[in-house]
Design an enzyme around this catalytic site. Structure first.
Site, PDB file in Angstrom:
ATOM      1  N   HIS A  63       0.903  -1.081  -0.198  1.00  0.00           N
ATOM      2  CA  HIS A  63       0.016   0.063   0.131  1.00  0.00           C
ATOM      3  C   HIS A  63       0.987   1.086  -0.139  1.00  0.00           C
ATOM      4  CE1 HIS A  63      -3.748  -1.983   1.625  1.00  0.00           C
ATOM      5  NE2 HIS A  63      -3.363  -2.742   0.830  1.00  0.00           N
ATOM      6  N   GLU A  65       1.094   3.881   2.099  1.00  0.00           N
ATOM      7  CA  GLU A  65       1.460   4.339   3.305  1.00  0.00           C
ATOM      8  C   GLU A  65       2.715   3.491   3.699  1.00  0.00           C
ATOM      9  OE1 GLU A  65      -1.582   3.450   2.303  1.00  0.00           O
ATOM     10  OE2 GLU A  65      -2.991   3.858   3.991  1.00  0.00           O
ATOM     11  N   CYS A  93      -5.924   1.837   6.095  1.00  0.00           N
ATOM     12  CA  CYS A  93      -6.604   0.670   6.447  1.00  0.00           C
ATOM     13  C   CYS A  93      -5.730   0.160   7.865  1.00  0.00           C
ATOM     14  CB  CYS A  93      -6.369  -0.427   5.418  1.00  0.00           C
ATOM     15  SG  CYS A  93      -4.711  -1.391   5.195  1.00  0.00           S
ATOM     16  N   CYS A  96      -2.017  -0.536   7.658  1.00  0.00           N
ATOM     17  CA  CYS A  96      -1.491   0.527   7.483  1.00  0.00           C
ATOM     18  C   CYS A  96      -1.436   1.107   8.835  1.00  0.00           C
ATOM     19  CB  CYS A  96      -1.709   1.199   6.377  1.00  0.00           C
ATOM     20  SG  CYS A  96      -1.634   0.607   4.748  1.00  0.00           S
TER      21      CYS A  96
END
Length: 165
Positions: A63, A65, A93, A96
């Site tokens: 992701h 992040e 999420c 993360c």
């Protein structure tokens, strides 16, 4: 009066860095990834950047992040990132937010809320949990319209492409 000026400066910096995160999100979209971008900032300098790459990297943890945190940790020579702000175009999420807490990020600024998996207050409230020994300041919906539009257009284009197949 001083607090008002400080808030205006903070707002301007948040928008500036969110614009950079949006540029990174557009890179993800151009590569066929969900268009999410992230920047880690310390002392008004970007120390880490990332954009979604789970499809291209065959990595469910890639992701935006996570990539930005990894980049910042490598550049800093430390997995702890105190004194930093993470800017991301979509609410983080659960995965993360866990990494954000472990990295000791001070502040998260996000664009669009994620009504399905958001873990910074929308669906889950991981960053505000009193169960952790680290607290993260959250500011949501910075340039939310632009961040949300980018995602909406991406998924709309994908749906239209599937109809043609």
């Amino acid at each position: 009066m001083d607090n008002d000026i400080e808030q205006l400066e903070t707002d301007a910096l948040d928008e500036f860095w969110m614009q950079r995160a949006l540029e990174l999100a557009r890179q993800a979209g151009a590569a066929g990834e969900v268009p999410v971008g992230a920047v880690v900032v310390r002392d008004e300098q970007a120390i880490g950047e990332g954009w979604n790459q789970p499809i291209g990297n065959h990595d469910p943890s890639a992701h935006a992040e996570m990539r930005a945190l990894r980049d910042a940790a490598q550049r800093s020579g430390n997995y702890r990132l105190p004194g930093t702000t993470l800017y991301v175009t979509l609410e983080p999420c659960v995965m993360c937010t866990g990494a954000i807490i472990h990295a000791r990020v001070d502040r998260v600024v996000f664009g669009a809320r994620d009504p399905k998996t958001g873990a910074a207050g929308s669906v889950f409230d991981i960053l505000n949990s009193d169960k952790h020994n680290h607290r993260v300041e959250i500011r949501g919906e910075v340039l939310a319209g632009e961040c949300g539009r980018l995602l909406t257009e991406f998924f709309q284009t994908r749906r239209e492409a599937r109809k043609k197949d």
